[in-house]
Scaffold this motif. Structure first.
Motif, mmCIF file in Angstrom:
data_model
loop_
_atom_site.group_PDB
_atom_site.id
_atom_site.type_symbol
_atom_site.label_atom_id
_atom_site.label_comp_id
_atom_site.label_asym_id
_atom_site.label_seq_id
_atom_site.Cartn_x
_atom_site.Cartn_y
_atom_site.Cartn_z
ATOM 1 N N PHE A 86 -9.090 3.094 -1.683
ATOM 2 C CA PHE A 86 -8.838 4.338 -2.565
ATOM 3 C C PHE A 86 -7.811 5.149 -1.817
ATOM 4 O O PHE A 86 -7.967 5.408 -0.655
ATOM 5 N N VAL A 87 -6.799 5.324 -2.383
ATOM 6 C CA VAL A 87 -5.643 6.188 -1.759
ATOM 7 C C VAL A 87 -5.956 7.738 -2.096
ATOM 8 O O VAL A 87 -5.906 8.260 -3.229
ATOM 9 N N ARG A 88 -6.334 8.497 -1.100
ATOM 10 C CA ARG A 88 -6.788 10.001 -1.278
ATOM 11 C C ARG A 88 -5.482 11.047 -1.187
ATOM 12 O O ARG A 88 -5.378 11.708 -2.257
ATOM 13 N N LYS A 89 -4.492 10.821 -0.265
ATOM 14 C CA LYS A 89 -3.481 11.471 -0.145
ATOM 15 C C LYS A 89 -2.358 10.928 0.309
ATOM 16 O O LYS A 89 -2.566 10.076 1.201
ATOM 17 N N VAL A 90 -1.192 11.221 -0.077
ATOM 18 C CA VAL A 90 0.065 10.780 0.524
ATOM 19 C C VAL A 90 0.859 11.892 1.190
ATOM 20 O O VAL A 90 1.153 12.936 0.291
ATOM 21 N N ALA A 91 1.152 12.156 2.386
ATOM 22 C CA ALA A 91 1.831 13.405 2.715
ATOM 23 C C ALA A 91 3.098 13.544 2.255
ATOM 24 O O ALA A 91 4.015 12.557 1.646
ATOM 25 N N PRO A 92 3.831 14.820 2.267
ATOM 26 C CA PRO A 92 5.175 14.997 1.055
ATOM 27 C C PRO A 92 6.075 13.978 1.728
ATOM 28 O O PRO A 92 7.009 13.600 0.766
ATOM 29 N N LEU A 93 6.329 13.624 2.850
ATOM 30 C CA LEU A 93 7.435 12.600 3.327
ATOM 31 C C LEU A 93 6.966 11.367 3.439
ATOM 32 O O LEU A 93 7.555 10.386 3.948
ATOM 33 N N GLY A 94 5.822 10.987 2.942
ATOM 34 C CA GLY A 94 5.122 9.464 2.740
ATOM 35 C C GLY A 94 4.460 9.088 4.280
ATOM 36 O O GLY A 94 3.999 8.072 4.011
ATOM 37 N N ASP A 95 4.567 10.017 5.226
ATOM 38 C CA ASP A 95 3.719 9.588 6.433
ATOM 39 C C ASP A 95 2.737 10.707 6.845
ATOM 40 O O ASP A 95 3.378 11.757 7.119
ATOM 41 N N PRO A 96 1.805 10.538 7.228
ATOM 42 C CA PRO A 96 0.869 9.144 6.730
ATOM 43 C C PRO A 96 0.402 9.228 5.529
ATOM 44 O O PRO A 96 0.478 10.122 4.519
ATOM 45 N N VAL A 97 -0.533 8.189 5.014
ATOM 46 C CA VAL A 97 -1.211 7.892 3.929
ATOM 47 C C VAL A 97 -2.653 8.074 4.285
ATOM 48 O O VAL A 97 -3.102 7.218 5.174
ATOM 49 N N GLU A 98 -3.470 8.831 3.771
ATOM 50 C CA GLU A 98 -4.831 8.879 3.797
ATOM 51 C C GLU A 98 -5.635 8.157 2.788
ATOM 52 O O GLU A 98 -5.348 8.194 1.825
ATOM 53 N N ILE A 99 -6.466 7.353 3.518
ATOM 54 C CA ILE A 99 -7.220 6.488 2.375
ATOM 55 C C ILE A 99 -8.816 6.387 2.757
ATOM 56 O O ILE A 99 -9.229 6.712 3.995
ATOM 57 N N ASN A 100 -9.545 5.865 1.734
ATOM 58 C CA ASN A 100 -10.989 5.572 1.897
ATOM 59 C C ASN A 100 -10.992 4.072 1.860
ATOM 60 O O ASN A 100 -10.727 3.494 0.828
ATOM 61 N N LEU B 108 0.827 -1.279 -0.070
ATOM 62 C CA LEU B 108 -0.006 -0.034 0.034
ATOM 63 C C LEU B 108 0.813 1.364 -0.006
ATOM 64 O O LEU B 108 0.545 2.295 -0.501
ATOM 65 N N ARG B 109 2.004 1.011 0.583
ATOM 66 C CA ARG B 109 2.721 2.394 0.565
ATOM 67 C C ARG B 109 3.350 2.776 -0.868
ATOM 68 O O ARG B 109 3.584 3.836 -1.049
ATOM 69 N N GLU B 110 3.406 1.743 -2.032
ATOM 70 C CA GLU B 110 3.989 2.221 -3.126
ATOM 71 C C GLU B 110 2.747 2.552 -3.918
ATOM 72 O O GLU B 110 3.078 3.028 -5.097
ATOM 73 N N VAL B 111 1.578 2.536 -3.434
ATOM 74 C CA VAL B 111 0.753 2.956 -4.496
ATOM 75 C C VAL B 111 0.466 4.667 -4.558
ATOM 76 O O VAL B 111 0.564 5.193 -3.609
ATOM 77 N N LYS B 112 0.167 5.096 -5.759
ATOM 78 C CA LYS B 112 0.250 6.314 -5.911
ATOM 79 C C LYS B 112 -1.245 6.931 -5.528
ATOM 80 O O LYS B 112 -2.124 6.376 -5.392
ATOM 81 N N CYS B 113 -1.330 8.337 -5.599
ATOM 82 C CA CYS B 113 -2.521 9.137 -4.896
ATOM 83 C C CYS B 113 -3.301 9.076 -6.127
ATOM 84 O O CYS B 113 -3.096 9.117 -7.253
#
Length: 73
Positions: free
Chosen positions: A40-54, A4-9
């Motif tokens: 569904f990946v909504r947002k990824v913070a600039p440094l990658g942490d956290p990841v916002e999902i639906n 999930l970390r590799e998934v794009k916004c």
């Protein structure tokens, strides 16, 4: 396998498998992230942490280390 970390916004993926054990795996499952769930990946913070999902109709923020333990297709 992709995590999930590799998934794009803006991408939608399906959970294939949860790695890890014990408290971390239980915590992820308690948040509704289980095999077959659509994310569904909504947002990824600039440094990658956290990841916002639906997932399952609600919004959730998860940490990088949690996202790395979720394999998706």
């Amino acid at each position: 396998m992709k995590t999930l970390r590799e998934v794009k916004c803006g991408e939608t993926v399906r959970v294939q498998r949860l790695n890890g054990s014990g408290a971390l795996k239980r915590r992820i499952m308690d948040m509704g992230i289980t095999k077959g769930a659509e994310i569904f990946v909504r947002k990824v913070a600039p440094l990658g942490d956290p990841v916002e999902i639906n997932i399952r109709g609600y919004e959730l923020s998860i940490r990088k280390n949690e996202a790395e333990s979720i394999e998706v297709i």
